[in-house]
Design an enzyme around this catalytic site. Structure first.
Site, mmCIF file in Angstrom:
data_model
loop_
_atom_site.group_PDB
_atom_site.id
_atom_site.type_symbol
_atom_site.label_atom_id
_atom_site.label_comp_id
_atom_site.label_asym_id
_atom_site.label_seq_id
_atom_site.Cartn_x
_atom_site.Cartn_y
_atom_site.Cartn_z
ATOM 1 N N SER A 105 35.635 1.893 5.425
ATOM 2 C CA SER A 105 35.801 0.544 5.950
ATOM 3 C C SER A 105 36.603 0.596 7.240
ATOM 4 O O SER A 105 37.509 1.419 7.390
ATOM 5 C CB SER A 105 36.546 -0.333 4.935
ATOM 6 O OG SER A 105 35.813 -0.475 3.740
ATOM 7 N N THR B 65 37.085 -3.934 4.466
ATOM 8 C CA THR B 65 37.185 -4.882 5.573
ATOM 9 C C THR B 65 37.021 -6.304 5.064
ATOM 10 O O THR B 65 37.593 -7.242 5.631
ATOM 11 C CB THR B 65 36.131 -4.570 6.642
ATOM 12 O OG1 THR B 65 36.216 -3.179 6.987
ATOM 13 C CG2 THR B 65 36.365 -5.392 7.904
ATOM 14 N N ALA B 66 36.258 -6.464 3.994
ATOM 15 C CA ALA B 66 36.109 -7.788 3.388
ATOM 16 C C ALA B 66 37.462 -8.358 2.996
ATOM 17 O O ALA B 66 37.750 -9.536 3.229
ATOM 18 C CB ALA B 66 35.185 -7.701 2.172
ATOM 19 N N HIS C 284 27.461 -6.149 0.404
ATOM 20 C CA HIS C 284 26.181 -5.517 0.070
ATOM 21 C C HIS C 284 25.132 -6.584 -0.271
ATOM 22 O O HIS C 284 25.105 -7.650 0.331
ATOM 23 C CB HIS C 284 26.366 -4.491 -1.044
ATOM 24 C CG HIS C 284 27.393 -3.437 -0.741
ATOM 25 N ND1 HIS C 284 27.508 -2.856 0.503
ATOM 26 C CD2 HIS C 284 28.363 -2.867 -1.504
ATOM 27 C CE1 HIS C 284 28.490 -1.972 0.492
ATOM 28 N NE2 HIS C 284 29.028 -1.960 -0.707
#
Length: 266
Positions: A56, A102-103, A140
């Site tokens: 990430s 990163t989310a 995803h």
């Protein structure tokens, strides 16, 4: 020496690595392959246990001096990204797919008042639908299937990022362990670029291969998802992609969320 090559078992990564996986494209050294969810890869990379891996962009802040960033292979959303979804109502507790994703970082930047709970990415929709948490950040294929669980979009974090910065959303990166040297990193970047080109030239079979990693998507949905995250930034992030990474890391550091990081991109 066998290098440890790792990526997520997801349709976009599978498509990118199809040329290598099929044997049509050779890496600069023999390798063993390891597939795991992105948070597992993040944590292994932080321990410097992987040689060539997806990570990430958030995790890079904690491994900045350990890895070169490849300008090929990045997953960047062009005005879209992880989606915060809920059943409706007040949002206090939000599930994230891992501390270093990163989310999770984008959620902290966009909705700093919420409390986060780490849940495996493939259980987040179920947790939200069951009312275990108020909302969740889906990544995803969940980004295009959350409607099936009867959930609603609270915010697309990629849309939020674009409004804030005018830049693509830097989500995942491919990196090479710095101890292997810059020349090796450049050779790995070339191989990955050739792997993507091979997939593009053999799109139907590459998509069929990627569908095996799509967790229930149809071939049409697989193609849609692949095209979202194997885009022109993937083939070469360019100056705009580089700026997106540096902007994310600088913003996170300024808000006290990550240590400083100036990545070396090859």
């Amino acid at each position: 020496m066998r290098i440890k090559l790792a990526h997520s078992p997801d349709a976009d990564d599978a498509y990118m690595f199809y040329g290598i996986a099929s044997g049509a494209v050779k890496l600069p050294a023999p390798y063993v392959e390891f597939l795991a969810d992105i948070e597992t890869l993040n944590r292994l990379a932080l321990a410097e246990l992987l040689d060539v891996t997806a990570v990430s962009a958030h995790a890079l802040a904690y491994a900045c001096d350990k890895y070169y960033v490849l300008r090929v292979g990045a997953s960047m959303g062009d005005g879209y990204g992880p989606v915060v979804v809920s059943r409706g109502g007040e949002v206090k507790h939000v599930a994230v797919p891992g501390r270093y994703t990163t989310a999770a970082l984008l959620l902290q930047l966009a909705m700093p008042g919420v409390k986060t709970v780490e849940i495996p990415f493939d259980k987040i929709l179920e947790a939200v639908a069951a009312g275990v948490v108020d909302a969740g950040v889906v990544i995803h294929e969940g980004q295009i299937t959350y409607h099936r669980a009867g959930l609603k979009k609270v915010v697309d974090l990629g849309e939020w990022w674009l409004r804030e910065t005018g830049l693509p959303t830097p989500l995942g990166l491919d990196v090479v362990r710095s101890a292997l040297g810059r020349e090796f990193a450049e050779q790995a970047a070339k191989a990955l670029s050739e792997s993507i080109k091979y997939a593009d030239a053999h799109r139907e079979e590459a998509l069929r291969y990627a569908q095996r990693f799509s967790r229930g998507l149809s071939i049409e949905e697989t193609a849609r998802f692949v095209d979202m995250y194997v885009n022109h930034y993937t083939r070469d992030m360019g100056p705009k992609g580089e700026k997106a990474i540096s902007t994310l890391l600088e913003m996170a550091n300024e808000r006290g969320l990550t240590p400083p990081c100036k990545p070396v991109i090859v």
